[in-house]
Write a protein that holds these residues in place. Structure first.
Motif, PDB file in Angstrom:
ATOM      1  N   ARG A  71    -149.008 -26.964  33.204  1.00  0.00           N
ATOM      2  CA  ARG A  71    -150.236 -27.460  32.787  1.00  0.00           C
ATOM      3  C   ARG A  71    -150.289 -29.082  32.240  1.00  0.00           C
ATOM      4  N   ALA A  72    -149.538 -29.739  33.464  1.00  0.00           N
ATOM      5  CA  ALA A  72    -149.585 -31.112  33.161  1.00  0.00           C
ATOM      6  C   ALA A  72    -150.962 -31.630  33.493  1.00  0.00           C
ATOM      7  N   SER A  73    -151.292 -32.700  32.961  1.00  0.00           N
ATOM      8  CA  SER A  73    -152.629 -33.266  33.036  1.00  0.00           C
ATOM      9  C   SER A  73    -152.753 -33.977  34.511  1.00  0.00           C
ATOM     10  N   ASN A  74    -151.721 -34.083  35.464  1.00  0.00           N
ATOM     11  CA  ASN A  74    -151.691 -34.621  36.559  1.00  0.00           C
ATOM     12  C   ASN A  74    -152.393 -33.623  37.495  1.00  0.00           C
ATOM     13  N   PHE A  75    -152.516 -32.262  37.026  1.00  0.00           N
ATOM     14  CA  PHE A  75    -153.427 -31.342  38.009  1.00  0.00           C
ATOM     15  C   PHE A  75    -154.783 -31.372  37.411  1.00  0.00           C
ATOM     16  N   LEU A  76    -155.669 -31.296  38.483  1.00  0.00           N
ATOM     17  CA  LEU A  76    -156.965 -31.002  37.932  1.00  0.00           C
ATOM     18  C   LEU A  76    -157.259 -29.624  37.329  1.00  0.00           C
ATOM     19  N   TYR A  77    -158.164 -29.330  36.572  1.00  0.00           N
ATOM     20  CA  TYR A  77    -158.151 -28.177  35.964  1.00  0.00           C
ATOM     21  C   TYR A  77    -158.341 -26.915  36.903  1.00  0.00           C
ATOM     22  N   CYS A  78    -159.269 -27.447  37.953  1.00  0.00           N
ATOM     23  CA  CYS A  78    -159.399 -26.390  38.996  1.00  0.00           C
ATOM     24  C   CYS A  78    -157.935 -25.996  39.816  1.00  0.00           C
ATOM     25  N   GLU A  79    -156.997 -26.892  39.769  1.00  0.00           N
ATOM     26  CA  GLU A  79    -155.874 -26.424  40.327  1.00  0.00           C
ATOM     27  C   GLU A  79    -155.022 -25.605  39.543  1.00  0.00           C
ATOM     28  N   LEU A  80    -155.204 -25.709  38.194  1.00  0.00           N
ATOM     29  CA  LEU A  80    -154.145 -24.840  37.381  1.00  0.00           C
ATOM     30  C   LEU A  80    -154.334 -23.262  37.923  1.00  0.00           C
TER      31      LEU A  80
ATOM     32  N   GLU B 233    -166.067 -31.192  35.425  1.00  0.00           N
ATOM     33  CA  GLU B 233    -166.601 -30.588  34.231  1.00  0.00           C
ATOM     34  C   GLU B 233    -165.728 -31.378  33.256  1.00  0.00           C
ATOM     35  N   ASN B 234    -165.989 -32.696  32.894  1.00  0.00           N
ATOM     36  CA  ASN B 234    -165.436 -33.182  31.713  1.00  0.00           C
ATOM     37  C   ASN B 234    -165.458 -32.588  30.416  1.00  0.00           C
ATOM     38  N   SER B 235    -166.509 -32.074  30.279  1.00  0.00           N
ATOM     39  CA  SER B 235    -166.508 -31.207  29.129  1.00  0.00           C
ATOM     40  C   SER B 235    -165.616 -30.338  28.680  1.00  0.00           C
ATOM     41  N   ARG B 236    -165.068 -29.576  29.853  1.00  0.00           N
ATOM     42  CA  ARG B 236    -163.964 -28.653  29.816  1.00  0.00           C
ATOM     43  C   ARG B 236    -162.596 -28.990  29.407  1.00  0.00           C
ATOM     44  N   VAL B 237    -162.398 -30.401  30.012  1.00  0.00           N
ATOM     45  CA  VAL B 237    -161.005 -30.888  30.125  1.00  0.00           C
ATOM     46  C   VAL B 237    -160.697 -31.283  28.648  1.00  0.00           C
ATOM     47  N   ILE B 238    -159.654 -30.660  27.975  1.00  0.00           N
ATOM     48  CA  ILE B 238    -159.142 -31.104  26.958  1.00  0.00           C
ATOM     49  C   ILE B 238    -157.459 -31.368  27.054  1.00  0.00           C
ATOM     50  N   LEU B 239    -157.134 -32.331  26.624  1.00  0.00           N
ATOM     51  CA  LEU B 239    -155.910 -32.944  26.770  1.00  0.00           C
ATOM     52  C   LEU B 239    -155.081 -32.725  25.420  1.00  0.00           C
ATOM     53  N   ASP B 240    -153.926 -32.768  25.246  1.00  0.00           N
ATOM     54  CA  ASP B 240    -153.241 -32.910  24.082  1.00  0.00           C
ATOM     55  C   ASP B 240    -152.930 -34.182  23.608  1.00  0.00           C
ATOM     56  N   SER B 241    -152.523 -34.466  22.408  1.00  0.00           N
ATOM     57  CA  SER B 241    -152.407 -35.685  21.859  1.00  0.00           C
ATOM     58  C   SER B 241    -151.753 -37.075  22.588  1.00  0.00           C
ATOM     59  N   THR B 242    -151.177 -36.599  23.644  1.00  0.00           N
ATOM     60  CA  THR B 242    -150.425 -37.661  24.229  1.00  0.00           C
ATOM     61  C   THR B 242    -151.152 -37.825  25.662  1.00  0.00           C
ATOM     62  N   GLY B 243    -152.031 -36.837  25.827  1.00  0.00           N
ATOM     63  CA  GLY B 243    -152.540 -36.833  27.175  1.00  0.00           C
ATOM     64  C   GLY B 243    -152.158 -36.493  28.352  1.00  0.00           C
ATOM     65  N   MET B 244    -150.699 -35.749  27.913  1.00  0.00           N
ATOM     66  CA  MET B 244    -149.900 -35.376  29.109  1.00  0.00           C
ATOM     67  C   MET B 244    -149.942 -33.847  29.580  1.00  0.00           C
ATOM     68  N   PHE B 245    -150.764 -33.062  28.944  1.00  0.00           N
ATOM     69  CA  PHE B 245    -151.130 -31.855  29.314  1.00  0.00           C
ATOM     70  C   PHE B 245    -152.420 -31.287  28.949  1.00  0.00           C
ATOM     71  N   HIS B 246    -152.847 -30.156  29.898  1.00  0.00           N
ATOM     72  CA  HIS B 246    -154.183 -29.502  29.352  1.00  0.00           C
ATOM     73  C   HIS B 246    -153.857 -28.705  28.305  1.00  0.00           C
ATOM     74  N   LYS B 247    -154.936 -28.508  27.434  1.00  0.00           N
ATOM     75  CA  LYS B 247    -154.835 -27.509  26.388  1.00  0.00           C
ATOM     76  C   LYS B 247    -156.214 -26.989  26.083  1.00  0.00           C
ATOM     77  N   CYS B 248    -156.253 -26.061  25.203  1.00  0.00           N
ATOM     78  CA  CYS B 248    -157.618 -25.251  24.969  1.00  0.00           C
ATOM     79  C   CYS B 248    -157.338 -24.770  23.464  1.00  0.00           C
ATOM     80  N   ASP B 249    -158.410 -24.335  22.986  1.00  0.00           N
ATOM     81  CA  ASP B 249    -158.513 -23.946  21.685  1.00  0.00           C
ATOM     82  C   ASP B 249    -157.641 -22.595  21.544  1.00  0.00           C
TER      83      ASP B 249
END
Length: 1003
Positions: free
Chosen positions: A697-706, A635-651
């Motif tokens: 919450r590092a981006s090297n984990f899939l969202y479903c793995e969090l 679900e690419n629409s759910r994936v939000i990364l920070d400005s560095t692309g290193m971590f998952h983030k959300c609103d």
């Protein structure tokens, strides 16, 4: 205000009164000289001068009386008594027109005001001079006053004595007598005859003895220490020395010296200069004397340019700044140390600085300091970032903190060594041979393991025109090694690591014994292509041309091993045709291999370009399939990364939406989550939970793995932390305490994947044994509520297999990581379980057995300072492992960016930081085993690397031996603990219950 010297006129008045008192005392000595018939004559007007002085004293006495609040106490003050007995005799002398000595010698007691006057005049500024002036004033005033009293009674005799028992003693002889009395020498040439004089001597000899015995040694010590501590260091060309400043205390100095000596293996060739802002205590002075061969203390401040010059900061190898981890105000402690860095860099920009700070949020100030440069070795050791990163990674990879501690920290030789470890392996860095240039990391990693008996963890990749660098751990085939690349190895000694630099494909390809690999001087090493063979040339070229295709994919079935090279990618069948995982057809690859072997490199290169041209269209058509592993969150629409692309983030999530209660269905359905027990209140200093959340919450984990993270603690404290973590997904808060079993059950502690216990920096007790009370009780409380689990996790399955009895109940042991402020309190947690417990008895937590990594203390982080001085690359690697970042500069960029969000792009231009590897604890699978009865670690290492690109570097082995502790029923209980084996030997036989510490590629 005026009498206390708070105004300009008040200072003038206080100084004037003191000077007039000295003048009146001098006039007293003049009158003495006249009375003793020394034939010294002074003008008669001196009496009028003294009368004028005392008239002023009388006026000042009235001002003091008006200004005082306690009128009764005023009459008993020392200065008031002096005025009572000195002013009337002067007025009597003026009236009689003759000298009257009386008790005018008491005016010498006004010399006690000397230290205050010197401070008003800015003459005494430091502790040494102020203390010395006080001692001098007390001694002189006591000496002169006592001599004046002896002179009075001896020359006048006892009033009641008949005949008179007086004797003629000069004032000088009286001073001589008092000095002999205080020093307990007593020659007997001058003695007192009156009863009053002897009575005075009885009491004076007691007080004078104490005064003299304490005064002389203290003055000598002050003068000598002042001369020593305020001296300048003489810089000798070619001699290494470092400057240590900041928190210079007995504890910090002792710990630093211990770690520094261990790093240097006792052969200290570096002198250590301690620059302290306060004088050392007696205990600290004893430490400096014990290590006087290579330590020197200087009294001064890093904020003072003159003190920096005195310690030779310009020529120092480095300046190490210590922080007080237990400071009640972490922000103040950090900013103070940052100001020291600013002072050093402003005056000596080329001096290397290694800084300890407590909170990671304060790191943002360092890049703003002029001349701060990571590339020259300037380093930051952030306690909160590393400590919480270690604990967070331990929640995902149990035992990791123990493994990294063994690999990164040099310890003393003790009997408690890891089981099955014959050598003490450490992480080391060294430059790789240029023969490895243009090869992929996997190729170099396998060659180092097979040929050199080395485990290569990662490399330092340099890029850009400014010399930027990034630490890459097990990088993908997109990354090719450059010349002069620095590698990170796990090895026993530096001699072993040097083989990686000495390796030459032309000279060492046939050598089987790694110890025979030495530096060669062959021409091929200096002039030939930096390849070890034609096959590696082919693989390097193919990987270079296929950068846009991402990571190689592994088919679901068992891949067949290549007949030519084990490192070749596996084959897969698509629509009846066989392709390698890069997309090349089998026929084309085999043809290229033949051309490479028979016709030479140039023709093979042209053929490879032709194959690439023909396959380009097919590769682009299957592009989305190639990248399914990169962003394949589903679900690419759910994936939000920070400005560095290193971590998952959300609103940002409002606090009330993240707050759970006992009645919430979300709390009841919590499974396989991470429980974080936090102790703090509204007034506690912040722990910095952001540093704990970010690695999870590092981006090297899939969202479903969090995994869901639940924070259990005081709502007042969690509200203060929430604003820093509200933009991370899958976070929950629960208001309660880990000391309550009901609150623990409300957050389903029995079903959590891991538990961490954190405490704020507030010191609840001065007793070190009591500072961790809440953490210890919470740990024991969580253990008490653990029971049978409805789900059987992977580790529980291994435990059941280790027991060998499938009918015996399997208990789920919750991995708990506890933070302790004092490492000596570990024995409260490591105690044996009670004999009447329904859960199988647990073994003692020790270095060898038990759940390694269950306790984390700041003492480990203190050891990093010395390690960073000797090799700052090691700190960068450790930060990369525990914080999931690729370098220190990126960490500062992340802090500066704040909470800005951006969605992950759908394009294929993923950089290395977004597809970086992750740490994992994996079981042995049948695909990693060769099928033999006794597979070794070397076999599993090579197969994992060849088939999946997984890098193994440690084992987590289950202890199957019976517990040495017996319960009350005298039955042997099996312990369900694992121990860590760092860098297992290549021939170590694997067990089916072993877990592998691995670095797993992103896809």
């Amino acid at each position: 205000m005026m009498l206390s010297g708070q105004t300009s006129m008040g200072c003038v008045l206080v100084i004037l009164v003191f000077l007039l008192n000295i003048g009146s005392l001098i006039i007293y000595f003049v009158n003495l000289a006249e009375a003793e018939e020394l034939k010294i004559y002074f003008p008669a007007s001196i009496l009028y001068v003294d009368t004028g002085f005392n008239a002023f004293f009388l006026l000042y006495f009235g001002l003091r009386f008006v200004a005082t609040d306690d009128k009764l106490r005023f009459w008993l003050e020392l200065n008031s008594l002096v005025d009572f007995f000195t002013i009337p005799p002067v007025f009597i002398s003026y009236y009689l027109k003759r000298s009257c000595l009386g008790l005018r010698f008491l005016r010498a007691l006004r010399l006690l005001e000397l230290p205050r006057i010197l401070q008003f005049l800015r003459i005494t500024k430091n502790n040494y001079s102020i203390k010395l002036s006080k001692l001098f004033a007390v001694f002189i005033s006591t000496w002169l006053t006592a001599a004046g009293f002896i002179h009075l009674v001896e020359n006048n005799g006892d009033p009641w004595a008949q005949p008179a028992n007086s004797q003629s003693l000069s004032y000088f002889k009286c001073m001589y007598l008092v000095m002999m009395t205080m020093s307990t020498v007593g020659y007997g040439d001058v003695v007192v005859q009156t009863a009053l004089g002897r009575t005075f001597i009885i009491f004076f000899i007691i007080g004078g003895l104490v005064l003299f015995a304490n005064f002389i040694p203290e003055v000598v010590e002050i003068v000598e220490s002042h001369k020593s501590y305020k001296s300048s260091y003489e810089v000798v060309s070619g001699k290494n020395f470092i400057v240590v400043c900041g928190n210079i205390t007995l504890e910090s100095v002792t710990m630093f010296l211990r770690d520094f000596l261990l790093q240097d293996k006792g052969n200290v060739c570096t002198e250590i200069l301690f620059l302290g802002e306060s004088l050392p205590s007696l205990e600290l002075e004893a430490v400096f004397k014990c290590y006087s061969a290579y330590t020197t203390f200087f009294y001064g401040s890093a904020l003072n340019s003159e003190d920096l010059r005195r310690v030779g900061m310009e020529s120092a190898n480095a300046c190490l700044i210590l922080a007080d981890v237990h400071a009640p105000q972490p922000y103040t402690e950090d900013t103070s140390n940052i100001m020291r860095v600013l002072s050093i860099k402003n005056h000596y920009p080329n001096t290397r600085v290694i800084l300890q700070i407590i909170q990671s949020c304060n790191k943002v100030y360092l890049p703003n300091i002029p001349n701060w440069d990571w590339r020259t070795g300037d380093s930051i050791i952030c306690f909160a970032e590393l400590k919480l990163g270690f604990i967070a990674q331990s929640c995902l990879v149990p035992g990791l903190s123990a493994l990294l501690t063994n690999l990164f920290i040099v310890k003393e030789d003790t009997e408690d060594k890891m089981l099955l470890e014959e050598k003490d392996y450490k992480v080391m860095t060294f430059q790789l041979s240029n023969d490895f240039a243009d090869m992929t990391f996997i190729e170099v990693c396998r060659l180092c393991f097979v040929k050199l008996n080395l485990v290569l963890l990662g490399i330092e990749l340099k890029f850009g025109s400014q010399g930027e660098s990034a630490i890459l751990i097990n990088p993908s085939a997109q990354i090719k090694l450059h010349r002069n690349t620095v590698g990170f190895f796990i090895a026993h000694s530096l001699a072993e690591v040097k083989r990686a630099q000495f390796y030459c494909g032309a000279c060492h390809s046939d050598i089987q014994d790694p110890e025979q690999i030495e530096k060669c001087q062959c021409k091929s090493r200096l002039h030939s292509k930096p390849f070890s063979g034609a096959q590696f040339c082919f693989l390097a070229f193919v990987s270079e041309k296929l950068k846009f295709c991402g990571e190689p994919q592994v088919a679901d079935g068992e891949p067949a091993k290549s007949n030519s090279l084990e490192v070749l990618p596996p084959w897969s069948s698509v629509n009846g045709k066989t392709y390698c995982s890069h997309g090349f057809p089998q026929q084309g690859v085999e043809e290229l291999m033949l051309k490479t072997a028979g016709e030479g490199f140039k023709k093979a290169l042209g053929l490879c370009k032709g194959i690439m041209k023909n396959l380009k269209v097919a590769c682009q058509q299957d592009f989305s399939l190639c990248f399914r592993g990169f962003d394949g969150q589903g679900e690419n629409s759910r994936v939000i990364l920070d400005s560095t692309g290193m971590f998952h983030k959300c609103d940002p999530v409002p606090l009330q939406e993240a707050l759970l209660s006992c009645k919430d269905q979300a709390a009841l359905n919590l499974q396989n989550h991470i429980l974080v027990c936090v102790f703090g209140d509204a007034n506690s200093s912040l722990i910095g939970l952001q540093d704990f959340v970010m690695p999870l919450r590092a981006s090297n984990f899939l969202y479903c793995e969090l995994k869901d993270i639940v924070f259990l603690g005081s709502l007042e404290y969690l509200r203060r932390e929430w604003k820093f973590i509200q933009h991370f997904p899958k976070l929950w808060l629960f208001s309660g305490s880990a000391l309550s079993c009901a609150d623990l059950r409300a957050v389903n502690v029995q079903d959590c994947a891991a538990c961490a216990i954190l405490s704020s920096n507030t010191t609840a007790s001065s007793n070190p044994s009591l500072v961790d009370t809440e953490s210890i009780l919470a740990t024991l409380n969580i253990r008490s509520v653990q029971g049978k689990s409805s789900s059987a996790p992977l580790d529980a399955v291994f435990r059941a297999r280790a027991l060998g009895n499938q009918s015996q109940p399997c208990y789920k042991r919750i991995p708990i990581t506890t933070e302790l402020k004092s490492s000596t309190n570990a024995h409260f947690i490591n105690q044996t379980s009670s004999s009447n417990s329904k859960i199988p008895q647990q073994d003692q937590l020790s270095t060898t057995g038990a759940p390694a990594g269950a306790i984390f203390s700041d003492s480990f982080l203190n050891s990093l300072l010395s390690m960073t001085y000797y090799n700052h690359h090691i700190l960068a690697l450790l930060q990369t492992l525990v914080t999931s970042r690729t370098g220190p500069a990126l960490g500062e960029q992340l802090l500066e960016e704040g909470s800005r969000l951006r969605r992950s792009p759908d394009s294929m231009n993923h950089n290395a930081s977004q597809v970086r590897c992750k740490l994992a604890l994996l079981p042995l699978s049948r695909r990693l085993l060769t099928g033999d009865l006794e597979d070794s670690f070397g076999d599993v290492y090579c197969r994992a690397l060849d088939l999946f690109g997984i890098l193994c570097f440690g084992l987590y082995r289950l202890m199957e031996e019976p517990n040495p502790y017996k319960n009350s029923l005298n039955l042997m209980c099996y312990c369900f603990f694992r121990f860590v084996i760092a860098r297992p030997a290549s021939d170590l036989k694997m067990l089916s219950t072993d877990l592998l510490f691995c670095v797993v590629p992103f896809n």
